[in-house]
Design an enzyme around this catalytic site. Structure first.
Site, PDB file in Angstrom:
ATOM      1  N   THR A 276       0.858  -1.179   0.000  1.00 36.50           N
ATOM      2  CA  THR A 276       0.000   0.000   0.000  1.00 36.50           C
ATOM      3  C   THR A 276       0.892   1.226   0.000  1.00 36.50           C
ATOM      4  O   THR A 276       1.911   1.279   0.690  1.00 36.50           O
ATOM      5  CB  THR A 276      -0.934   0.015   1.220  1.00 36.50           C
ATOM      6  OG1 THR A 276      -1.793  -1.127   1.124  1.00 36.50           O
ATOM      7  CG2 THR A 276      -1.810   1.256   1.233  1.00 36.50           C
ATOM      8  N   PHE A 278       1.138   5.140   0.824  1.00 35.10           N
ATOM      9  CA  PHE A 278       0.526   6.184   1.642  1.00 35.10           C
ATOM     10  C   PHE A 278       1.075   7.535   1.213  1.00 35.10           C
ATOM     11  O   PHE A 278       2.227   7.622   0.777  1.00 35.10           O
ATOM     12  CB  PHE A 278       0.870   5.959   3.122  1.00 35.10           C
ATOM     13  CG  PHE A 278       0.249   4.706   3.678  1.00 35.10           C
ATOM     14  CD1 PHE A 278      -0.942   4.758   4.384  1.00 35.10           C
ATOM     15  CD2 PHE A 278       0.848   3.475   3.474  1.00 35.10           C
ATOM     16  CE1 PHE A 278      -1.518   3.603   4.888  1.00 35.10           C
ATOM     17  CE2 PHE A 278       0.273   2.306   3.967  1.00 35.10           C
ATOM     18  CZ  PHE A 278      -0.916   2.383   4.676  1.00 35.10           C
TER      19      PHE A 278
END
Ligand code: PEP
Ligand code: MN
Length: 681
Positions: A276, A278
């Site tokens: 992921t 960010f």
């Protein structure tokens, strides 16, 4: 017993001095970064110096009797860490390091992925940070807008699920700008009360994204009710509060530690690679030093008219700006209209970029610059090989192209070398095939055990090859012969490839297995016996991995090209052809290596062509000379079989290269490059 304890104590002391040395090194690196900040002409990253340094350390390691591969890998990591540290240090200077406490907002509770990513981003400074969890994204963003916190960390994109719309929507409407990004490897675990067998669990809770990413695992738990939560760590906290053994949560291992619960099962996501990204946002943009590689994020809305997107993107192309992301998403409240999320490499305040963005703005309905920040998403590159095999300077063999002359069109339209068409080059990790580059693939015929494949990978790596082979589904003439280890073997091959930073190739036999193998392997092989298995070729055409297509032992060159055409026609443009010997009347060897096929194929097609001398020869003594001949004939690479202990091999032992032979091959290939360099100089 005492002896052992003494030794352990000495080991601990040695580790402490390693840590102390590392600490000293980090301190020096920060001073180097400060010095570089004062002299704007100094390079932030000098790859030549890094190469020299690694070679020197490797030599010293050899002199000390240490494993040079191991030492190179450690120092490679240390150097990467140093560069990272310098960039962070310079970036922090740009952000204006304040002595006071930095406040950072994130969504969720302690142990949530956003919290972990925030800690990673603020790294060494995290001791001087206060991390404050908010219930939702809008609350966290509002806190930053109001000045209650200095930064907010938000998830923007996941490699399985794609962009996180809620974050993009917030960024579009908010006044915040992106000033940084961080990447977190997501390793979902099932977390519960220590010692609970999976069969006792009745309820599983997590964030909806995490539940989606673990769909296949949840399918195997049909007795469970599934519940979504605002964040993964909150789900863990709930299990902790209930102390009920029938409850479990999906979250990170760190979250389990924070709440004192146990990991019941690790790695439960559907895909092995799960990251992921960010973003770190603030009220004011940061002007980063131009030497820090940065990217700029944009949101674009175009007219709904012919060529509108192309017109908007053209200025980027004209300014030689590299686009690294382009995603279209539905426009809010406007059915069937779309906006585009775009990332480009470069600094937003670079005059070339500002001019391009101005030109885009003229053609767009909306163009919003979300921010400009140091790049932390890097490709899968790994450690460079110990011995370099690739010879990028080698000129590509010049081919007379009859296809360019008017005449009968070829029945393989997509595979044919058209006039002016560049050679297809295929990059898999550090292995480059075609377009002048040459790569060596080596490894055992079949994966036989954990020890065997790990030892094979180590040997392949040390020889300097750039890719690891290993069959797990073996097409054997006799049903009584070893058929391969199947999926379990694939897991081992994946692990060995990861450990030694080698991309992997393995054969697939069944069309139904293609997608599943493609999830794990970096390249799929279609073997000689299956070259005309049209269902398999069609499935390979639908997959996104490169395909190594071997010539059937009784197939013509044209039939090989038509087989490749099946894959290309399915939309997969990444096909490497392989000559591996054909059946002739000659029975002195297993097959007859048709080396003429190399220049003939290079004339007919733009696809890379490699040679497998192992299956042609069938005996190891013939392989090195034929491999060198293949390279001399213009092949784009080689695939050879090697085994740590050929006498015990379960498959194709007589043709497996021993370790000294594999090293000899690598050295002779490298020597050929040198000769070529000299003759072309
Ligand atoms: C192999 O690569 O192990 C193999 C079976 O090759 P081929 O299909 O060329 O016989
Ligand atoms: Mn074999």
């Amino acid at each position: 017993m005492n002896g052992l304890e003494d030794l352990r104590r000495e080991l601990d002391e040695t580790d402490d001095s390693l840590l102390a040395a590392l600490e000293r090194r980090v301190g020096l690196v920060e001073r180097v970064a400060d010095a570089k900040a004062q002299s704007p002409a100094a390079l932030l990253r000098d790859r030549d110096r890094e190469k020299e340094l690694l070679a020197k350390l490797e030599k010293k390691a050899r002199d000390r009797g240490l494993n040079p591969y191991f030492v190179r890998r450690i120092f490679h990591d240390i150097l990467e860490y140093s560069i990272d540290d310098q960039q962070r240090h310079l970036a922090a200077r740009a952000q204006g390091e304040s002595a006071s406490l930095v406040k950072v907002a994130f969504q969720g509770v302690e142990g949530a992925y956003s919290h972990l990513a925030a800690n990673k981003y603020f790294g060494a400074k995290s001791g001087a940070c206060a991390f404050i969890g908010y219930r939702g994204f809008p609350e966290a963003v509002a806190a930053c807008e109001a000045g209650d916190v200095d930064f907010v960390v938000l998830p923007l994109e996941n490699t399985i699920a794609g962009s996180i719309n809620a974050t993009y929507r917030l960024l579009e409407t908010s006044s915040l700008v992106i000033v940084g990004e961080e990447v977190w490897r997501v390793e979902h675990c099932l977390i519960g009360i220590e010692g609970t067998p999976l069969g006792r669990i009745r309820h599983i809770a997590s964030h909806p994204q995490a539940l989606l990413q673990c769909g296949e695992f949840l399918d195997q738990m049909p007795q469970c009710t599934i519940e979504s939560f605002t964040d993964t760590a909150e789900a863990v906290r709930r299990v902790k509060d209930t102390q009920d053994v029938t409850h479990a949560a999906i979250a990170s291992e760190e979250a389990a530690a924070v709440y004192g619960l146990a990991v019941l099962k690790r790695d439960i996501a559907d895909q092995r690679e799960n990251f992921t990204k960010f973003v770190v946002c603030a009220k004011k943009a940061v002007a980063y030093d131009r030497r820090i590689p940065c990217k700029t994020s944009l949101v674009l809305v175009t007219d709904h008219s012919e060529g509108a997107l192309l017109a908007c993107l053209r200025p980027l192309h004209d300014a030689h700006v590299n686009m690294v992301k382009l995603e279209s998403r539905p426009l809010a409240n406007t059915p069937w209209e779309y906006q585009f999320y775009i990332d480009v490499e470069g600094h937003a305040d670079d005059p070339r970029m500002t001019a391009a963005l101005d030109a885009m703005r003229e053609r767009a309905r909306v163009l919003k610059v979300l921010g400009c920040y140091p790049i932390r998403t890097k490709g899968y590159e790994g450690v460079e090989p110990v011995v370099e095999i690739a010879a990028p300077s080698e000129p590509a063999p010049v081919c007379e192209t009859p296809a360019s002359k008017p005449g009968k069109p070829k029945p393989y339209r997509l595979a044919a070398r058209e006039a002016g068409r560049r050679d297809t080059q295929i990059k898999i990790g550090n292995a480059l095939f075609g377009g002048g580059a040459f790569a060596l693939i080596a490894g055992p015929c079949a994966v036989e055990s954990r020890e065997q494949i790990f030892e094979s990978a180590r040997i392949v790596r040390e020889a300097g090859a750039s890719m690891l082979r290993g069959g797990v589904f073996k097409p054997r003439s006799s049903p009584y012969s070893f058929q391969g280890m199947g999926w379990e073997g694939l897991e081992l091959l994946v692990e060995a490839g990861r450990k030694f930073v080698l991309p992997i190739v393995t054969e697939v036999l069944d069309p139904g297995d293609v997608q599943r193998v493609a999830q794990q392997a970096d390249m799929l092989q279609i073997g000689a016996r299956n070259m005309q298995n049209f269902a398999l070729l069609a499935e390979a055409g639908r997959c996104a991995r490169p395909i190594l297509l071997k010539r059937g032992m009784m197939s013509s060159i044209e039939e090989l090209l038509l087989a490749a055409e099946y894959i290309l026609a399915g939309g997969n443009t990444q096909v490497i052809l392989c000559e591996r010997g054909i059946r002739t009347f000659e029975n002195a060897t297993r097959n007859t290596l048709d080396l003429q096929a190399v220049p003939v194929l290079k004339r007919l097609t733009h696809l890379p062509v490699i040679v497998d001398p192992s299956h042609a020869a069938g005996e190891r003594d013939i392989i090195v000379p034929m491999a060198l001949a293949a390279k001399a004939a213009g092949a784009d690479g080689l695939i050879v079989e090697s085994h740590p202990d050929p006498d015990t091999a379960l498959c194709d032992g007589p043709q497996a290269l021993t370790t000294p032979m594999l090293n000899e091959l690598a050295a002779k290939l490298a020597a050929m490059d040198k000769t070529l360099e000299r003759t072309s100089a």
